[in-house]
Write a protein that holds these residues in place. Structure first.
Motif, short mmCIF file in Angstrom:
data_model
loop_
_atom_site.label_atom_id
_atom_site.label_comp_id
_atom_site.label_asym_id
_atom_site.label_seq_id
_atom_site.Cartn_x
_atom_site.Cartn_y
_atom_site.Cartn_z
N ALA A 1 2.81 0.82 6.50
CA ALA A 1 1.70 -0.07 6.16
C ALA A 1 2.02 -0.93 4.94
CB ALA A 1 0.43 0.76 5.93
N ILE A 2 2.57 -0.31 3.90
CA ILE A 2 2.87 -1.05 2.67
C ILE A 2 3.96 -2.08 2.92
CG2 ILE A 2 3.64 -0.86 0.29
CD1 ILE A 2 0.82 0.27 0.86
N ALA A 3 5.00 -1.71 3.66
CA ALA A 3 6.08 -2.65 3.96
C ALA A 3 5.58 -3.83 4.77
CB ALA A 3 7.21 -1.93 4.69
N ARG B 1 -3.67 2.32 -4.70
CA ARG B 1 -2.92 3.47 -5.21
C ARG B 1 -1.59 3.63 -4.49
NH1 ARG B 1 -7.59 8.20 -5.70
NH2 ARG B 1 -8.56 7.44 -7.63
N ALA B 2 -1.63 3.53 -3.15
CA ALA B 2 -0.40 3.71 -2.37
C ALA B 2 0.60 2.60 -2.66
CB ALA B 2 -0.74 3.73 -0.88
N GLU C 1 4.39 3.18 -4.28
CA GLU C 1 5.61 2.87 -3.53
C GLU C 1 6.40 1.70 -4.10
OE1 GLU C 1 5.35 2.60 0.71
OE2 GLU C 1 3.76 4.13 0.84
N VAL C 2 5.72 0.74 -4.70
CA VAL C 2 6.38 -0.51 -5.12
C VAL C 2 6.57 -0.59 -6.64
CG1 VAL C 2 6.27 -3.04 -4.91
CG2 VAL C 2 5.33 -1.60 -3.10
N ALA D 1 -3.34 -3.70 5.80
CA ALA D 1 -2.74 -2.37 5.91
C ALA D 1 -3.63 -1.38 6.67
CB ALA D 1 -2.44 -1.83 4.52
N ALA D 2 -4.83 -1.84 7.02
CA ALA D 2 -5.80 -0.96 7.68
C ALA D 2 -6.10 0.26 6.81
CB ALA D 2 -5.31 -0.53 9.06
N MET D 3 -6.33 0.02 5.51
CA MET D 3 -6.64 1.08 4.55
C MET D 3 -7.84 0.67 3.72
SD MET D 3 -2.71 1.83 3.26
CE MET D 3 -3.16 3.15 2.13
N SER D 4 -8.45 1.65 3.06
CA SER D 4 -9.50 1.31 2.11
C SER D 4 -8.87 0.64 0.90
CB SER D 4 -10.26 2.56 1.66
OG SER D 4 -9.44 3.36 0.82
#
Length: 323
Positions: free
Chosen positions: A219-221, A253-254, A258-259, A244-247
């Motif tokens: 998702a992040i990529a 946070r994610a 990761e980045v 990303a289909a995330m809240s």
């Protein structure tokens, strides 16, 4: 009879060193000698593990003045150059010798990736230092006990002096001359070498702000790739989270985990990197570049550019653009 004030500068040689890392600083000291009274001249020496011809990374060979064990007492500045032989090859004899040699020197340092050899010898712990912009992260990982600066052309921390990539060794040597003999002498040397005494922007203008964008299916990529591919579009954290289909909270946070950048920091760096490519390779007006990179206005781009790169867009184009 006037007391001698010679300062001995020792450069360590090894196979696969970068020749410019050696000759750049040494020529600074050599040209300084033309301007200084004889009793203040630098004494320039080269040492290697074995007194044989040392082959540089470009193929040129150099004969060292002496072996490591023959180093005379009274070294003022001990320098280690960089190159593939500094970070990609083990030098157990050299790294075992360096701590003792450094104890006998008033100052020590490294040009470019020569910092890796100092680190392998345990000589960076507790110090601030730098290296070539492309290797700062690797140096920091290998030397967690040091503080690796990412932007400076050179870093002086007590008796340690380290420089960024390759030609930055010239800047570093000019700083040494200025400390030893004053800014006027260093400025005259800089003029002979056709370089400036102090570069604008440090190392930041030379390297990209972002690493290569991953093209996998996480998702992040996917969000990173979308930002780079659609850099002209407006972005908010909420919109990126939707991609990303995330809240929003979980995405932020994610992403930072990761980045190692917040989502909006990533967007800004991506905009700046894209604008740099356009400044380097086109003569487009600044307002057009600002629009194509999503800045909204040339004023906004100029502010972001100056704060992050240390140069205005026009200065960057003059320094890195084509004819």
């Amino acid at each position: 009879m006037r007391e001698s004030a010679h300062k001995t500068v020792v450069m360590v040689l090894f196979n696969d060193m970068l020749m410019l890392d050696v000759t750049g600083p040494m020529d600074v000291f050599s040209i300084s000698n033309r301007l200084l009274p004889e009793h203040q001249h630098y004494r320039l020496l080269t040492v290697s593990e074995h007194q044989t011809l040392v082959r540089s990374s470009c193929g040129l060979k150099v004969q060292a003045d002496m072996t490591l064990k023959d180093l005379p007492a009274g070294t003022d500045l001990l320098l280690v150059p960089g190159g593939p032989g500094a970070y990609g090859v083990a030098h157990p004899g050299l790294t075992a010798w360096l701590p003792t040699a450094v104890k006998g020197a008033r100052r020590f340092g490294a040009i470019c990736t020569g910092a890796f050899l100092l680190g392998d010898a345990g000589l960076l712990d507790g110090y601030r230092c730098t290296t070539h912009w492309n290797y700062v992260e690797r140096l920091a990982q290998r030397n967690p006990g040091s503080r690796v600066e990412t932007e400076q052309i050179y870093v002086i921390d007590r008796n340690l002096i380290t420089s960024g990539g390759i030609t930055a060794g010239i800047d570093m040597a000019l700083a040494v001359v200025a400390e030893d003999h004053g800014k006027d002498i260093a400025l005259e040397v800089a003029k002979v070498l056709l370089v400036v005494m102090k570069r604008q922007g440090g190392q930041t203008p030379y390297g990209p702000l972002l690493a290569a964008v991953p093209r996998d299916d996480t998702a992040i990529a996917r969000v990173q790739a979308y930002i780079v591919d659609h850099i002209e579009e407006p972005f908010t954290v909420q919109r990126m989270a939707e991609l990303a289909a995330m809240s929003t909270r979980n995405f932020a946070r994610a992403f930072q985990r990761e980045v190692n950048l917040t989502p909006m920091q990533y967007v800004l760096n991506a905009r700046i990197d894209h604008s740099r490519k356009l400044l380097e390779g086109s003569d487009l007006p600044l307002k057009v570049i600002a629009c194509r990179c999503g800045f909204g206005s040339a004023r906004h781009m100029r502010k972001a550019f100056s704060e992050r790169i240390g140069l205005t867009p026009n200065q960057y184009r003059q320094q890195f653009g084509g004819d």
